[in-house]
Design an enzyme around this catalytic site. Structure first.
Site, PDB file in Angstrom:
ATOM      1  N   LYS A  22       0.838  -1.214   0.000  1.00  0.00           N
ATOM      2  CA  LYS A  22       0.000   0.000   0.000  1.00  0.00           C
ATOM      3  C   LYS A  22       0.869   1.260   0.000  1.00  0.00           C
ATOM      4  CE  LYS A  22      -2.599   2.560   3.504  1.00  0.00           C
ATOM      5  NZ  LYS A  22      -1.478   3.341   4.075  1.00  0.00           N
ATOM      6  N   ASN A  23       1.851   1.308   0.884  1.00  0.00           N
ATOM      7  CA  ASN A  23       2.631   2.539   1.001  1.00  0.00           C
ATOM      8  C   ASN A  23       3.625   2.731  -0.133  1.00  0.00           C
ATOM      9  OD1 ASN A  23       1.183   3.079   3.251  1.00  0.00           O
ATOM     10  ND2 ASN A  23       2.856   2.801   4.714  1.00  0.00           N
ATOM     11  N   ARG A  92      -5.061  10.381   3.637  1.00  0.00           N
ATOM     12  CA  ARG A  92      -3.980  11.332   3.867  1.00  0.00           C
ATOM     13  C   ARG A  92      -2.938  11.310   2.748  1.00  0.00           C
ATOM     14  NH1 ARG A  92      -1.051  14.417   7.406  1.00  0.00           N
ATOM     15  NH2 ARG A  92       1.177  14.236   7.057  1.00  0.00           N
ATOM     16  N   CYS A 116      -7.023  11.587   9.579  1.00  0.00           N
ATOM     17  CA  CYS A 116      -6.272  12.187  10.686  1.00  0.00           C
ATOM     18  C   CYS A 116      -6.483  11.473  12.014  1.00  0.00           C
ATOM     19  CB  CYS A 116      -6.655  13.649  10.821  1.00  0.00           C
ATOM     20  SG  CYS A 116      -8.412  13.848  11.063  1.00  0.00           S
ATOM     21  N   ARG A 121      -0.914  15.058  12.499  1.00  0.00           N
ATOM     22  CA  ARG A 121      -0.372  14.759  11.172  1.00  0.00           C
ATOM     23  C   ARG A 121      -0.230  16.015  10.315  1.00  0.00           C
ATOM     24  NH1 ARG A 121      -2.328   8.922   9.113  1.00  0.00           N
ATOM     25  NH2 ARG A 121      -0.219   8.894   8.293  1.00  0.00           N
ATOM     26  N   PRO A 122       0.622  16.946  10.728  1.00  0.00           N
ATOM     27  CA  PRO A 122       0.770  18.192   9.972  1.00  0.00           C
ATOM     28  C   PRO A 122       1.475  17.998   8.623  1.00  0.00           C
ATOM     29  CG  PRO A 122       2.360  18.101  11.769  1.00  0.00           C
ATOM     30  CD  PRO A 122       1.524  16.858  11.869  1.00  0.00           C
ATOM     31  N   LEU A 125       6.312  20.299   6.923  1.00  0.00           N
ATOM     32  CA  LEU A 125       7.602  19.950   6.315  1.00  0.00           C
ATOM     33  C   LEU A 125       7.495  19.889   4.790  1.00  0.00           C
ATOM     34  CD1 LEU A 125       8.725  17.102   8.774  1.00  0.00           C
ATOM     35  CD2 LEU A 125       9.390  19.505   8.807  1.00  0.00           C
ATOM     36  N   ASP A 305       3.238   1.242  12.130  1.00  0.00           N
ATOM     37  CA  ASP A 305       2.110   0.558  11.487  1.00  0.00           C
ATOM     38  C   ASP A 305       1.937  -0.886  11.969  1.00  0.00           C
ATOM     39  OD1 ASP A 305       1.547   2.823  10.097  1.00  0.00           O
ATOM     40  OD2 ASP A 305       2.249   2.118   8.149  1.00  0.00           O
ATOM     41  N   ARG A 399      -8.945  -0.196   3.549  1.00  0.00           N
ATOM     42  CA  ARG A 399      -8.021   0.805   2.975  1.00  0.00           C
ATOM     43  C   ARG A 399      -6.656   0.190   2.681  1.00  0.00           C
ATOM     44  NH1 ARG A 399      -6.473   4.839   6.701  1.00  0.00           N
ATOM     45  NH2 ARG A 399      -4.980   5.126   5.035  1.00  0.00           N
TER      46      ARG A 399
END
Ligand code: UD1
Length: 419
Positions: A22-23, A92, A116, A121-122, A125, A305, A399
């Site tokens: 997934k990632n 996200r 979120c 989770r800004p 950066l 995770d 997901r």
């Protein structure tokens, strides 16, 4: 939203092929915009986040064909440089489309990302780095509008090794002028897969997997064919499924070296592990041992995770384990649900240290999945528990897992999905 019905007690045993990560697929699907051509991607996991990415690609004008395994994307006709707020809210990682769109069109209109549940989770950066490369950024009515007359390579040092920020910078820099040197980059294996994908389309990216990545901008990219790396988190989840039920499993098409941070901890818990080139075998002990102290860290530390899943396992270990979650401040929603099943877990006043006193048995209950990995942890607990468990909220699990109920059933688990 669907639910999972589980009757616990079966030992999970057998062989399972690990599907694509997934990632890895998500940033790859954001990069296909860059080549203004064709991308053929094999081993695409059939998960709902993939489907959302397809919707985003179609919205911006790409042609997508997907048969559940191989995806072909033609981005030559893409002509829209915005992503709808609705799709941005769905996940996200949609924020990675910022890098793909900015790199291609020098202009993007995108809203704040969703997903979120794990804390703030800004995205500071990401935005700071893109500004350093010459992007003007302003906010209007909840949208972030980015424009760059020229994108120019520079030295960017990330305050934190953010996975998403590293990927956004790689995408933006691939077609930028000059060299971008990224230090304190994330070192996750999925970054290496992204580097391979970008280089496959003619980019010049070096150093992924280390903390310094150098991207030399090229003028044009071309068509690419790529096979997505195996999902180390799904693999870890299936190893825990065998470990928690007293079973044994052989994972094929896996990358054992990606799994060391997890398998080394499973060995501490008493499991036997044997790895070869692309297989990992796990045999559960008769009694699980506690893990004295486990801290989640960026790769190659223990992955956040996998924190909820290992917590389910340690709930049944004979002794006290301590987990410290250092990546996401609110990754603890599964704890209250595990307690409903009889787990003995205390959350320390800092909110991110968890003390797990192993119990002899968990019992079936109705519990609710509040996020992706927390949902997987509840399913694992249900497989080991006495009696029947219902896990509500399948949409979170869908997901990131390709029909988790099918994989677990193939290993002998008594689990049923109800839509
Ligand atoms: C990615 C993974 C996710 C995983 C996480 C950490 C994908 C699609 N998702 O998420 O599964 O749990 O890495 O391994 O690959 N941070 C900031 N400012 C920023 C960006 C991040 O402070 O601009 C902080 C976050 O709040 C968090 C930490 O950095 O505390 C790590 O986040 P990051 O690595 O960016 O995670 P994601 O890319 O969102």
């Amino acid at each position: 939203m669907g639910v999972y019905h589980i009757s616990g007690g079966n030992k999970l045993s057998g062989q399972l092929r690990v599907y694509g990560a997934k990632n890895a697929i998500l940033p790859i699907l954001a990069s296909v915009i860059l080549n203004a051509g064709e991308s053929v991607i094999h081993n695409c996991p059939n998960i709902s986040d993939t489907c959302i990415s397809i919707k985003i690609l179609e919205d911006i004008g790409c042609k997508v064909a997907y048969d559940g395994e191989t995806m072909v994307v033609d981005s030559s006709v893409a002509d829209v440089c915005s992503v709808s707020a609705e799709l941005m809210r769905e996940m996200r990682s949609s924020f990675i489309f910022l890098g793909g769109l900015l790199g291609r069109f020098h202009k993007v209109n995108i809203s704040y990302p969703g997903g979120c549940e794990l804390g703030a989770r800004p995205i500071d950066l990401h935005l700071k780095a893109l500004k350093q490369m010459g992007t003007e950024i302003r906010e209007e009515h909840g949208f972030i509008i980015c424009e760059a007359k020229r994108l120019i390579g520079t030295h960017i040092n990330l305050d934190l090794p953010s996975v998403g920020a590293t990927e956004n910078i790689m995408l933006t820099a691939a077609l930028a002028e000059g060299e971008t040197k990224l230090t304190n980059a994330a070192k996750e294996p999925e970054i290496e897969d992204l580097e391979a994908f970008l280089n496959g389309m003619g980019a010049d990216v070096r150093g992924a997997g280390t903390d310094t990545i150098v991207i030399r901008g090229v003028k044009k990219l071309h068509s690419v064919e790529h096979t997505v790396m195996p999902d180390r988190i799904a693999a870890g989840t299936f190893l825990v499924a065998a470990a928690i039920t007293g079973g044994k499993v052989l994972l094929t098409e896996a990358r054992p070296e990606h799994l060391y941070p997890v398998t080394s901890r499973l060995i501490e818990a008493g499991c036997k592990i044997a790895s070869e080139d692309s297989t990992v075998y796990l045999e559960a002990p008769t009694e699980l041992r506690p893990i004295e102290f486990l801290r989640t860290r960026p790769h190659p530390g223990f992955p956040t995770d996998m924190q909820p899943q290992i917590m389910s396992l340690l709930s049944l270990a004979q002794g006290v384990s301590i987990i410290s979650e250092t990546v996401f401040e609110s990754r603890s929603k599964h704890i209250a649900e595990l307690r409903r099943m009889g787990a003995d877990i205390i959350v320390a006043p800092d909110g991110t240290t968890f003390i797990i006193k192993g119990v002899r048995k968990l019992h079936g209950a109705t519990v609710e999945s509040k996020d992706l990995r927390g949902g997987a942890a509840l399913i694992l607990a249900g497989l080991a528990a006495e009696g029947d468990t219902t896990v509500l909220g399948s949409k979170h699990v869908e997901r990131g897992y390709d029909q988790i109920e099918k994989s677990l059933k193939d290993l002998g688990g008594n689990i049923r999905y109800e839509a």
